[in-house]
Design a protein around this motif. Structure first.
Motif, PDB file in Angstrom:
ATOM      1  N   MET A   1      98.127  87.048  59.855  1.00  0.00           N
ATOM      2  CA  MET A   1      96.768  86.087  59.488  1.00  0.00           C
ATOM      3  C   MET A   1      95.872  85.763  60.106  1.00  0.00           C
ATOM      4  N   GLU A   2      95.972  85.268  60.945  1.00  0.00           N
ATOM      5  CA  GLU A   2      95.149  84.367  61.808  1.00  0.00           C
ATOM      6  C   GLU A   2      93.837  85.728  61.950  1.00  0.00           C
ATOM      7  N   GLU A   3      94.465  87.172  61.940  1.00  0.00           N
ATOM      8  CA  GLU A   3      93.390  88.181  62.600  1.00  0.00           C
ATOM      9  C   GLU A   3      92.555  88.470  60.803  1.00  0.00           C
ATOM     10  N   GLN A   4      93.722  88.322  59.269  1.00  0.00           N
ATOM     11  CA  GLN A   4      92.525  88.374  58.551  1.00  0.00           C
ATOM     12  C   GLN A   4      91.876  86.568  57.836  1.00  0.00           C
ATOM     13  N   ILE A   5      91.988  85.118  58.301  1.00  0.00           N
ATOM     14  CA  ILE A   5      91.037  84.797  58.612  1.00  0.00           C
ATOM     15  C   ILE A   5      89.875  84.865  59.308  1.00  0.00           C
ATOM     16  N   ASP A   6      90.115  85.361  60.348  1.00  0.00           N
ATOM     17  CA  ASP A   6      88.812  85.532  61.205  1.00  0.00           C
ATOM     18  C   ASP A   6      88.181  86.930  60.392  1.00  0.00           C
ATOM     19  N   LEU A   7      88.508  87.507  59.877  1.00  0.00           N
ATOM     20  CA  LEU A   7      87.710  88.276  59.172  1.00  0.00           C
ATOM     21  C   LEU A   7      86.902  87.897  57.774  1.00  0.00           C
ATOM     22  N   VAL A   8      88.092  87.162  56.747  1.00  0.00           N
ATOM     23  CA  VAL A   8      87.442  86.279  55.863  1.00  0.00           C
ATOM     24  C   VAL A   8      86.348  85.927  56.374  1.00  0.00           C
ATOM     25  N   GLY A   9      86.083  84.542  56.974  1.00  0.00           N
ATOM     26  CA  GLY A   9      85.027  83.955  57.818  1.00  0.00           C
ATOM     27  C   GLY A   9      83.721  84.700  58.328  1.00  0.00           C
ATOM     28  N   LYS A  10      83.983  85.977  58.966  1.00  0.00           N
ATOM     29  CA  LYS A  10      82.977  86.667  59.371  1.00  0.00           C
ATOM     30  C   LYS A  10      82.533  87.543  58.574  1.00  0.00           C
ATOM     31  N   ALA A  11      83.053  87.810  58.146  1.00  0.00           N
ATOM     32  CA  ALA A  11      82.971  88.065  56.230  1.00  0.00           C
ATOM     33  C   ALA A  11      81.838  87.498  55.671  1.00  0.00           C
ATOM     34  N   PHE A  12      82.024  86.493  54.960  1.00  0.00           N
ATOM     35  CA  PHE A  12      81.699  85.153  54.925  1.00  0.00           C
ATOM     36  C   PHE A  12      80.593  85.234  55.575  1.00  0.00           C
ATOM     37  N   ALA A  13      80.677  84.474  56.383  1.00  0.00           N
ATOM     38  CA  ALA A  13      78.957  84.297  57.539  1.00  0.00           C
ATOM     39  C   ALA A  13      78.358  85.390  57.048  1.00  0.00           C
ATOM     40  N   ASP A  14      78.537  86.844  57.310  1.00  0.00           N
ATOM     41  CA  ASP A  14      77.524  87.897  57.089  1.00  0.00           C
ATOM     42  C   ASP A  14      76.994  87.417  55.945  1.00  0.00           C
ATOM     43  N   HIS A  15      77.824  87.682  55.102  1.00  0.00           N
ATOM     44  CA  HIS A  15      77.359  87.278  53.518  1.00  0.00           C
ATOM     45  C   HIS A  15      76.514  86.268  53.615  1.00  0.00           C
ATOM     46  N   TYR A  16      76.467  84.537  53.571  1.00  0.00           N
ATOM     47  CA  TYR A  16      75.834  84.015  53.442  1.00  0.00           C
ATOM     48  C   TYR A  16      74.416  84.004  53.987  1.00  0.00           C
ATOM     49  N   TYR A  17      74.454  84.112  55.541  1.00  0.00           N
ATOM     50  CA  TYR A  17      73.408  83.939  56.260  1.00  0.00           C
ATOM     51  C   TYR A  17      72.248  85.839  55.703  1.00  0.00           C
ATOM     52  N   HIS A  18      73.167  86.529  55.350  1.00  0.00           N
ATOM     53  CA  HIS A  18      71.917  87.672  54.556  1.00  0.00           C
ATOM     54  C   HIS A  18      71.561  87.082  53.473  1.00  0.00           C
ATOM     55  N   LEU A  19      72.136  86.649  52.482  1.00  0.00           N
ATOM     56  CA  LEU A  19      71.464  86.076  51.403  1.00  0.00           C
ATOM     57  C   LEU A  19      70.191  85.398  51.973  1.00  0.00           C
ATOM     58  N   PHE A  20      70.935  83.664  52.842  1.00  0.00           N
ATOM     59  CA  PHE A  20      70.008  83.188  53.065  1.00  0.00           C
ATOM     60  C   PHE A  20      68.498  83.392  53.497  1.00  0.00           C
ATOM     61  N   ASP A  21      68.902  84.696  54.395  1.00  0.00           N
ATOM     62  CA  ASP A  21      66.978  84.843  55.056  1.00  0.00           C
ATOM     63  C   ASP A  21      67.009  86.447  54.166  1.00  0.00           C
ATOM     64  N   ASN A  22      67.147  86.708  53.213  1.00  0.00           N
ATOM     65  CA  ASN A  22      66.663  87.983  51.941  1.00  0.00           C
ATOM     66  C   ASN A  22      66.620  87.610  50.883  1.00  0.00           C
ATOM     67  N   ASP A  23      67.473  87.064  50.340  1.00  0.00           N
ATOM     68  CA  ASP A  23      67.387  85.911  48.414  1.00  0.00           C
ATOM     69  C   ASP A  23      68.137  85.015  49.148  1.00  0.00           C
ATOM     70  N   ARG A  24      67.450  83.696  49.156  1.00  0.00           N
ATOM     71  CA  ARG A  24      67.993  82.658  49.035  1.00  0.00           C
ATOM     72  C   ARG A  24      68.222  82.167  47.833  1.00  0.00           C
ATOM     73  N   PRO A  25      67.912  82.551  46.610  1.00  0.00           N
ATOM     74  CA  PRO A  25      67.499  81.752  45.501  1.00  0.00           C
ATOM     75  C   PRO A  25      69.641  82.477  44.875  1.00  0.00           C
TER      76      PRO A  25
END
Length: 124
Positions: A1-25
Motif C-alpha cells: 500500500m505504501e509503495e503504491q502511494i509513493d508511486l502515485v505521488g511521484k507520477a502526479f508530481a512528474d505529470h504536474y511539473y511537466h504540464l507546468f513547464d510545457n503547457d501551463r493552461p
C-alpha cells in the motif's frame, strides 16, 4: 500500500511539473470548482481563478527540478504529496528553491484531482 502511494505521488508530481513547464493552461484539468490554492500566501479558489493565477505568472518558461517527494495516505483514498525542489528561470543564474503540497482526492474514474495546493518559495 505504501509503495503504491509513493508511486502515485511521484507520477502526479512528474505529470504536474511537466504540464507546468510545457503547457501551463492544461493544469486546469487537475483542479475542480472546490479546489483551493495558496500561492505565496495568496488564497485562490476554483478552476478558473487558479488557472488564471498560474498562467499569469511573470515568466513563460521555466524548469522544475524535483529534490524530494513525500507521500502519505489521507482519508477516503486521498493522498497528501509534499514536494521540494528548485525552479530554473531562463536567463537566471541562481535557481529558486520551492516547497509545494498537494492534497489529491480520488475520482470515480480512478484518477485524482487537486483539492488543496500550497506553494512557497524558500528564501535564505
Amino acid at each position: 500500500m505504501e509503495e503504491q502511494i509513493d508511486l502515485v505521488g511521484k507520477a502526479f508530481a512528474d505529470h504536474y511539473y511537466h504540464l507546468f513547464d510545457n503547457d501551463r493552461p492544461a493544469l486546469s484539468s487537475l483542479y475542480k470548482p472546490s479546489s483551493m490554492l495558496i500561492f505565496e500566501g495568496h488564497k485562490i479558489q476554483g478552476v478558473e481563478d487558479i488557472t488564471a493565477k498560474l498562467t499569469s505568472l511573470p515568466f513563460d518558461q521555466c524548469r522544475h527540478v524535483i529534490s524530494t517527494i513525500d507521500s502519505q495516505p489521507s482519508f477516503s483514498g486521498g493522498i497528501v504529496v509534499f514536494i521540494s525542489g528548485s525552479l530554473q528561470l531562463p536567463g537566471e543564474e541562481h535557481h529558486l528553491r520551492f516547497s509545494q503540497m498537494f492534497h489529491l482526492i480520488p475520482m470515480l474514474e480512478g484518477n485524482f484531482y487537486v483539492q488543496n495546493d500550497i506553494f512557497r518559495l524558500n528564501y535564505g
